[in-house]
Design a protein around this motif. Structure first.
Motif, PDB file in Angstrom:
ATOM      1  N   UNK A 234       0.877  -1.108   0.001  1.00 44.40           N
ATOM      2  CA  UNK A 234       0.025   0.021  -0.028  1.00 44.40           C
ATOM      3  C   UNK A 234       0.881   1.415  -0.071  1.00 44.40           C
ATOM      4  N   UNK A 235       2.127   1.566   0.850  1.00 47.60           N
ATOM      5  CA  UNK A 235       2.901   2.443   0.757  1.00 47.60           C
ATOM      6  C   UNK A 235       3.532   2.471  -0.491  1.00 47.60           C
ATOM      7  N   UNK A 236       3.919   1.357  -1.146  1.00 47.48           N
ATOM      8  CA  UNK A 236       4.560   1.610  -2.532  1.00 47.48           C
ATOM      9  C   UNK A 236       3.392   2.373  -3.591  1.00 47.48           C
ATOM     10  N   UNK A 237       2.196   1.890  -3.405  1.00 47.18           N
ATOM     11  CA  UNK A 237       1.118   2.273  -4.305  1.00 47.18           C
ATOM     12  C   UNK A 237       1.037   3.796  -4.090  1.00 47.18           C
ATOM     13  N   UNK A 238       1.091   4.338  -2.772  1.00 43.63           N
ATOM     14  CA  UNK A 238       1.129   5.738  -2.290  1.00 43.63           C
ATOM     15  C   UNK A 238       1.967   6.434  -3.060  1.00 43.63           C
ATOM     16  N   UNK A 239       3.315   6.022  -3.417  1.00 43.60           N
ATOM     17  CA  UNK A 239       4.290   6.559  -4.058  1.00 43.60           C
ATOM     18  C   UNK A 239       5.250   7.503  -3.198  1.00 43.60           C
ATOM     19  N   UNK A 240       5.920   8.568  -3.756  1.00 45.52           N
ATOM     20  CA  UNK A 240       6.603   9.443  -3.042  1.00 45.52           C
ATOM     21  C   UNK A 240       5.759  10.720  -2.498  1.00 45.52           C
ATOM     22  N   UNK A 241       5.697  10.721  -1.003  1.00 44.67           N
ATOM     23  CA  UNK A 241       4.716  11.580  -0.569  1.00 44.67           C
ATOM     24  C   UNK A 241       5.340  11.894   1.080  1.00 44.67           C
ATOM     25  N   UNK A 242       4.600  12.805   1.685  1.00 42.84           N
ATOM     26  CA  UNK A 242       4.649  13.020   3.057  1.00 42.84           C
ATOM     27  C   UNK A 242       3.721  12.050   3.610  1.00 42.84           C
ATOM     28  N   UNK A 243       4.136  11.063   4.462  1.00 44.07           N
ATOM     29  CA  UNK A 243       3.419   9.977   5.019  1.00 44.07           C
ATOM     30  C   UNK A 243       3.131  10.203   6.619  1.00 44.07           C
ATOM     31  N   UNK A 244       1.805  10.193   7.048  1.00 48.48           N
ATOM     32  CA  UNK A 244       1.482  10.376   8.177  1.00 48.48           C
ATOM     33  C   UNK A 244       0.731   9.284   8.875  1.00 48.48           C
ATOM     34  N   UNK A 245       1.172   8.609   9.930  1.00 48.70           N
ATOM     35  CA  UNK A 245       0.334   7.424  10.423  1.00 48.70           C
ATOM     36  C   UNK A 245      -0.271   7.882  11.562  1.00 48.70           C
ATOM     37  N   UNK A 246      -1.440   7.545  11.736  1.00 42.68           N
ATOM     38  CA  UNK A 246      -2.211   7.881  12.903  1.00 42.68           C
ATOM     39  C   UNK A 246      -2.177   7.069  14.129  1.00 42.68           C
ATOM     40  N   UNK A 247      -1.615   7.253  15.196  1.00 44.60           N
ATOM     41  CA  UNK A 247      -1.104   6.085  16.210  1.00 44.60           C
ATOM     42  C   UNK A 247      -1.624   6.785  17.567  1.00 44.60           C
ATOM     43  N   UNK A 248      -2.674   6.059  18.219  1.00 48.40           N
ATOM     44  CA  UNK A 248      -3.014   6.527  19.394  1.00 48.40           C
ATOM     45  C   UNK A 248      -2.072   6.473  20.459  1.00 48.40           C
ATOM     46  N   UNK A 249      -1.164   5.717  20.459  1.00 51.88           N
ATOM     47  CA  UNK A 249      -0.253   5.508  21.411  1.00 51.88           C
ATOM     48  C   UNK A 249       1.146   6.705  21.124  1.00 51.88           C
ATOM     49  N   UNK A 250       1.070   7.557  20.253  1.00 47.17           N
ATOM     50  CA  UNK A 250       2.125   8.426  20.030  1.00 47.17           C
ATOM     51  C   UNK A 250       2.142   9.567  21.043  1.00 47.17           C
ATOM     52  N   UNK A 251       3.316   9.621  21.828  1.00 48.49           N
ATOM     53  CA  UNK A 251       3.442  10.417  22.777  1.00 48.49           C
ATOM     54  C   UNK A 251       4.228  11.740  22.605  1.00 48.49           C
ATOM     55  N   UNK A 252       5.163  11.608  21.443  1.00 52.48           N
ATOM     56  CA  UNK A 252       5.998  12.805  21.066  1.00 52.48           C
ATOM     57  C   UNK A 252       5.419  13.588  20.080  1.00 52.48           C
ATOM     58  N   UNK A 253       5.006  12.957  19.038  1.00 49.15           N
ATOM     59  CA  UNK A 253       4.770  13.892  17.647  1.00 49.15           C
ATOM     60  C   UNK A 253       3.109  14.388  17.688  1.00 49.15           C
ATOM     61  N   UNK A 254       3.197  15.544  18.292  1.00 54.62           N
ATOM     62  CA  UNK A 254       1.772  15.926  18.224  1.00 54.62           C
ATOM     63  C   UNK A 254       1.473  16.636  16.912  1.00 54.62           C
ATOM     64  N   UNK A 255       0.212  16.645  16.412  1.00 51.43           N
ATOM     65  CA  UNK A 255      -0.077  16.798  14.985  1.00 51.43           C
ATOM     66  C   UNK A 255       0.270  18.481  14.756  1.00 51.43           C
ATOM     67  N   UNK A 256      -0.160  19.366  15.725  1.00 50.15           N
ATOM     68  CA  UNK A 256      -0.173  20.771  15.403  1.00 50.15           C
ATOM     69  C   UNK A 256       1.500  20.929  14.941  1.00 50.15           C
TER      70      UNK A 256
END
Length: 247
Positions: free
Chosen positions: A159-181
């Motif tokens: 699926x990631x190969x099909x998306x090609x070159x791009x900014x890739x953002x994975x939504x992960x409920x346990x992420x503690x460091x990278x806030x979306x803003x």
């Protein structure tokens, strides 16, 4: 004037015959008549004014008048791809519909390790046809001038190969460091964005690790746990506000 998508390239001065489902929608649902004006959106994203010349029992003929604009889907908005861990059928139908309304460029479904639904190969072609019909109907309802492609990948990596070159953002409920803003503030407006949303139960740690190794940035949407049918849609709306045509 009513707007319709057609699967061909249009040229002013030529005519176009409409039949099948679109004919039934125009004649039996919308009750259009000869000499009514409509807007047609073609496969290259251009819009044309057309007039209904004749309506027969199973088809109608339109005369193409003039080209007057380029699709709003193509005016500098980042092409957004939603990579969706396969959820239950009714939830995925909703995701396709709402993502289309929000301007998604393409949707790639894949069987996540936590996906409850598994699609037998014998049923896959029928499913993909149905998904694309939902996208087409949502495009028509929201007066989009392009229809997003809905496809299927066997794995997250594919699926990631099909998306090609791009900014890739994975939504992960346990992420503690990278806030979306803060994450979005540090990214210049890209040409392409890929959003990864998990199925019911979210992504496994193995999938998150694999996605990170393939260039994905994990981000959190906040302190609340969102359902699979909410997360990707919320992210699309946020990115359309941040980089697209909302607001």
């Amino acid at each position: 004037m009513r707007r319709f998508l057609v699967a061909t390239e249009l040229v002013p001065g030529e005519s176009l015959t409409i039949d099948g489902e679109l004919y039934r929608h125009m004649v039996r649902v919308l009750r259009l008549h000869p000499e009514d004006l409509v807007i047609l959106c073609d496969v290259v994203g251009a819009e044309f004014t057309a007039v209904i010349r004749r309506i027969d029992s199973r088809s109608l003929i339109l005369d193409i008048l003039d080209r007057h604009s380029i699709s709003i889907d193509r005016q500098g908005i980042p092409a957004m791809t939603l990579v969706q861990g396969l959820p239950r059928s009714d939830k995925f139908d909703l995701i396709i519909q709402k993502a289309t309304e929000l301007g998604v460029h393409s949707i790639i479904a894949f069987p996540s390790s936590r996906s409850v639904v598994k699609i037998p190969k014998a049923q896959l072609a029928t499913k993909i046809t149905r998904w694309n019909k939902i996208a087409s109907e949502a495009s028509r309802q929201s007066e989009r001038t392009t229809v997003p492609a809905v496809t299927y990948a066997e794995t997250l990596e594919a699926a990631l190969q099909g998306a090609g070159q791009s900014v890739k953002l994975l939504l992960f409920e346990r992420e503690q460091t990278n806030r979306l803003r803060e994450t979005l503030a540090g990214i210049d407006r890209p040409d392409k964005v890929t959003i990864l949303a998990g199925p019911e139960g979210g992504f496994s740690e193995t999938e998150v690790s694999s996605a990170r190794s393939n260039g994905c940035v994990t981000v959190s949407l906040g302190p609340r746990i969102l359902r699979t049918e909410t997360a990707g849609i919320a992210m699309l709306a946020i990115l359309q506000y941040q980089w697209g045509d909302i607001g």
